[in-house]
Every structure is written in C-alpha cells, then in structure tokens.
Design a protein around this motif. Structure first.
Motif, mmCIF file in Angstrom:
data_model
loop_
_atom_site.group_PDB
_atom_site.id
_atom_site.type_symbol
_atom_site.label_atom_id
_atom_site.label_comp_id
_atom_site.label_asym_id
_atom_site.label_seq_id
_atom_site.Cartn_x
_atom_site.Cartn_y
_atom_site.Cartn_z
ATOM 1 N N TYR A 140 0.838 -1.199 0.000
ATOM 2 C CA TYR A 140 0.000 0.000 0.000
ATOM 3 C C TYR A 140 0.876 1.254 0.000
ATOM 4 N N MET A 141 1.939 1.250 0.810
ATOM 5 C CA MET A 141 2.868 2.386 0.804
ATOM 6 C C MET A 141 3.453 2.593 -0.583
ATOM 7 N N TYR A 142 3.807 1.505 -1.240
ATOM 8 C CA TYR A 142 4.425 1.593 -2.567
ATOM 9 C C TYR A 142 3.520 2.338 -3.544
ATOM 10 N N PHE A 143 2.218 2.081 -3.490
ATOM 11 C CA PHE A 143 1.293 2.695 -4.438
ATOM 12 C C PHE A 143 0.745 4.037 -3.962
ATOM 13 N N ASN A 144 0.625 4.223 -2.642
ATOM 14 C CA ASN A 144 -0.095 5.395 -2.146
ATOM 15 C C ASN A 144 0.666 6.276 -1.160
ATOM 16 N N ARG A 145 1.724 5.743 -0.522
ATOM 17 C CA ARG A 145 2.454 6.532 0.484
ATOM 18 C C ARG A 145 3.960 6.366 0.268
#
Length: 254
Positions: A140-145
């Motif tokens: 999720y961090m990779y795509f959004n954070r």
C-alpha cells in the motif's frame, strides 16, 4: 529500514512486539518439538488450524495457528522474516496498531483458507499469512504513500514480494490462500493504520531511548564511523539474509 544495525539490547528496547513474537515462535517450537511438554502439546492440538473444526464452532483456530509452526526451519524462516521486515512497521504504526495489524492479517489469511481450501479437513499452521500482511502494508505504501518508503526501499519491497509470491505458487505444502489473503488483509488495513505515520528512522529510536541514559547523549567520536560502516556493508548483510531465507524456503520444510 530493512537492514538491522541495532545491537541485541537495542532491538529488544526498540521493537518489543517483534521481539515477543519471535520469542513465542521459537519458544513454542522448543516446548512442542524438543521438550514435548504436555501443556505445549495440548496447545498444539488445541490450536492447529483445522477447517472442519472451525466449521464446528472452534473459531479460536482462526487465530492460534499464527503462533504455531511445523518444525524448526518453519519457525526460523518466519521469525527471521519478522526480524527483517517487522521493526520498521512497529515504529511507524506504534505497538498497538502493529500487533492488531499482525493478528488481523494472519486471521484474514486463515479465514480465506477456511472459505476457499477445497478440503474441509485441511490442516494448517504458521505465521506466513501475518508476515504477508506486513508486505500488504508495504505494498500500500508503494502505491499510495511512497514518502514513507523512498525509492530504494520501494524496490526492495517489490523484489521481496515477487520472490515471496513465486515461492508461494511453486513450492508444495504451502498454504497459498493464507499468503494471498494475508497480503490482501494487510493492504486493506493500511489506510487507517498509516494515518499520521512518519518514515522509519533508527536515529529517532535512539534519541527517544537516550533520554534515560546520559551516556548516550554525550558526543561519541566513533558514531559517524559506525554509521558509514553500516552504510557500506549493510546492503550486503541484507541481501545475504534474503538469500538465506530463500534457501530455507527452497530446501526446508515450510
């Protein structure tokens, strides 16, 4: 972020939840497989994942398999993975959010196993679903954070995730559904858990804990030299650890 440069004492102070989980993994293996203590063996029978018994109302078996493993190699592999990839999230999320995420992702993996595994008598155990939950948060961090990861760590996350999925689908005896649903669970939980999160910093940990120890506040002329040493050799240590994990996965009983 993923290269462990802490001393053993620092690791225990900075990451108490990860340390406790590793102690539980290895302690239960020791009491069940080596000492074969009666209460530990009873917990194993009581806690192993069993789709049929979950269907009969033994819902605790959605949680308890997260802490049990099929032998030393299995326990060591998951514990080593947790030591590498858990500390950064424990700092970024905080202790309470981290343990809730870990257990919820593992439970989500076991629920997926119960719903989809074709054999109602399917037995399973291990923390792999929870470990994949960590990667779900990182994904999720990779795509959004991405500000929480940075370019280098983003590349590492994708490489390790691809390697993990490759082994998931190519090795026999793997609970594929626990891995996939644990990953999905971690990804789904990430948005609320990451509110207010800041990037990982080992120096933040040391600064926070040095307040109680005046000796840590004093200038240390060797500090920069140690930092440069970690920067130079840390990546080799990290990738050596990854190769070790891959060897365990390929040749061990997982």
């Amino acid at each position: 972020m993923f290269v462990r440069t802490e001393s053993f004492q620092e690791f225990l102070k900075f990451y108490p939840i990860v340390s406790a989980l590793v102690a539980i993994h290895l302690g239960l293996w020791l009491f069940i497989d080596v000492f074969q203590l009666g209460p530990a063996l009873e917990f194993y029978r009581f806690g192993i994942g069993n789709n049929y018994l979950v269907g009969q109302g033994e819902y605790w078996r959605i949680i308890t398999p997260i802490f049990l493993h099929a032998g030393f190699t299995h326990a060591l592999f998951n514990s080593f993975s947790l030591v590498l990839f858990g500390p950064a999230l424990e700092q970024m999320l905080g202790k309470v959010k981290f343990i809730l995420m870990y257990i919820a992702a593992g439970a989500f993996g076991n629920i997926g196993t119960y719903l989809i595994a074709p054999n109602e008598f399917y037995l399973h155990l291990g923390a792999s679903g929870a470990i994949f939950g960590l990667f779900g948060v990182y994904l999720y961090m990779y795509f959004n954070r991405k500000e929480l990861l940075g370019p280098a760590n983003s590349q590492i996350v994708m490489v390790i995730l691809i390697l993990g999925l490759f082994m998931t689908f190519t090795r026999s005896g793997i609970n594929v559904w626990a891995h996939l649903f644990g990953l999905i669970g971690g990804f789904a939980l990430a948005p609320p858990l990451l509110k207010g999160a800041r990037p990982f910093s080992i120096w933040q940990n040391r600064a926070k804990h040095s307040k109680a120890a005046s000796g840590d506040i004093a200038f240390n002329p060797n500090r920069w030299k140690r930092k440069q040493t970690f920067k130079t050799y840390g990546k080799y240590i990290f990738w050596g650890a990854i190769l070790f994990l891959a060897a365990l996965a390929l040749f061990g009983r997982l």
